[in-house]
Design an enzyme around this catalytic site. Sequence first.
Site, mmCIF file in Angstrom:
data_model
loop_
_atom_site.group_PDB
_atom_site.id
_atom_site.type_symbol
_atom_site.label_atom_id
_atom_site.label_comp_id
_atom_site.label_asym_id
_atom_site.label_seq_id
_atom_site.Cartn_x
_atom_site.Cartn_y
_atom_site.Cartn_z
ATOM 1 N N ASP A 63 0.840 -1.188 0.000
ATOM 2 C CA ASP A 63 0.000 0.000 0.000
ATOM 3 C C ASP A 63 0.882 1.247 0.000
ATOM 4 O O ASP A 63 1.967 1.234 -0.574
ATOM 5 C CB ASP A 63 -0.928 -0.041 1.224
ATOM 6 N N HIS A 96 -3.455 5.800 3.782
ATOM 7 C CA HIS A 96 -4.270 4.673 3.322
ATOM 8 C C HIS A 96 -3.714 3.347 3.848
ATOM 9 O O HIS A 96 -4.470 2.483 4.309
ATOM 10 C CB HIS A 96 -4.317 4.654 1.791
ATOM 11 N N ASN A 203 -13.694 0.411 -7.473
ATOM 12 C CA ASN A 203 -14.766 1.308 -7.039
ATOM 13 C C ASN A 203 -15.472 2.042 -8.168
ATOM 14 O O ASN A 203 -15.991 3.137 -7.963
ATOM 15 C CB ASN A 203 -14.190 2.361 -6.081
#
Length: 386
Positions: A63, A96, A203
């Site tokens: 990440d 994040h 998304n």
Amino acid sequence: MTRMLAGLLPACLTALLFTGAGQDDADDIGSAARARQWQISALRLPEAWKLSKGAGVTVAVLDTGVDARHPDVAGSVTEGPDLTGAARDRPLWGHHGTAMASLIAGHGHGTGDREGIVGVAPAARILSVRVTLENGDPLREKQRAGGRDGLARGIRYAVDHGAGVISMSLGGGSGAWEGSAAEEEAVQYAVARGAMLVASSGNDGDTTNRKNFPAAYPGVLAVGAVDKRLKVAAYSNRQDYLSVVAPGTEIVSADGADSYVVGDGTSSAAAMVAGIAALIRSAHPDLSPYHVRMAIERGTRHRPAKGYDSAYGHGVANALLALREADRLAAPASTAAGPRSAYFGDGPPAQESTSRLAVVIAMILLTAGMSARVIVLHRRRGRDST
């Protein structure tokens, strides 16, 4: 969702930051954060924790980096390499990644660890590997070419450094919706060495609904998002490689060194399923990635009427039910291999155990019937059917 640019993008939609100035405020915020974790009951975590908390398992979080100073993950994070080519001392760093790490292995803080974020596998360890920049980082568009294969390198690093589960709340691998050969090879490298890979489905389900990598690579368990009613979120991508869905709306998570954030997205859902995988790997270290995936897919609620569809996958993930399925799969008498997934690769031959048992029984009967004679039997065994 911000349009994906070159490189990877954390799969998260909206965020509202909240923090406090003093200790009393911080305590109140920590309590509020815990109270808003609706996924704890939805995933049946209190019951699952009686069976496993993820001890002994390392989950690699590929990440934006994990801030190990946050009290909810402090002491549980090992910092791996930064593969982005960008300096760490930037205003936007590790937000994040810290959020995802807390949802996987957060242990809370305060008296009795009753405040802050508790993850799905609170006893697991986090290996942080920075492979991408934050959404708002202006360097995203100028990210060095050296960072374009960061995900592939990160997967290999995680495997080589003991990660049993690899969590990737990311999208748009290498800046291309087609993925990359280097990433796909890294995924197969990980699966062959027993690592379980989990990724967010994406998304843009309510707009372009594009195929999303790394979720679409064979061997990766792709996760979509549901809301508090356990209905699939409009933004959650619908694709035939989707495995399961999990809580992904109004999710509170850790942020930075001491704050919290509320967000929507398949990122959170994927992190939680990575936590479920850690629970299973802790309880049953010898289960293959194939069987860990099978346990998660079989241990779902709200299964589609036909057993599978591109919105729900196999249903809503559930930690307790997944652990129970893992128990069944790990039992010595278990021979069920189930249907194979085109997105995971070969599992064990479905009739292998049955075939072996038949051979053993036949040999016993033959020996009993010919007890007065010594028989030398040369026989060629056919290939087990699969």
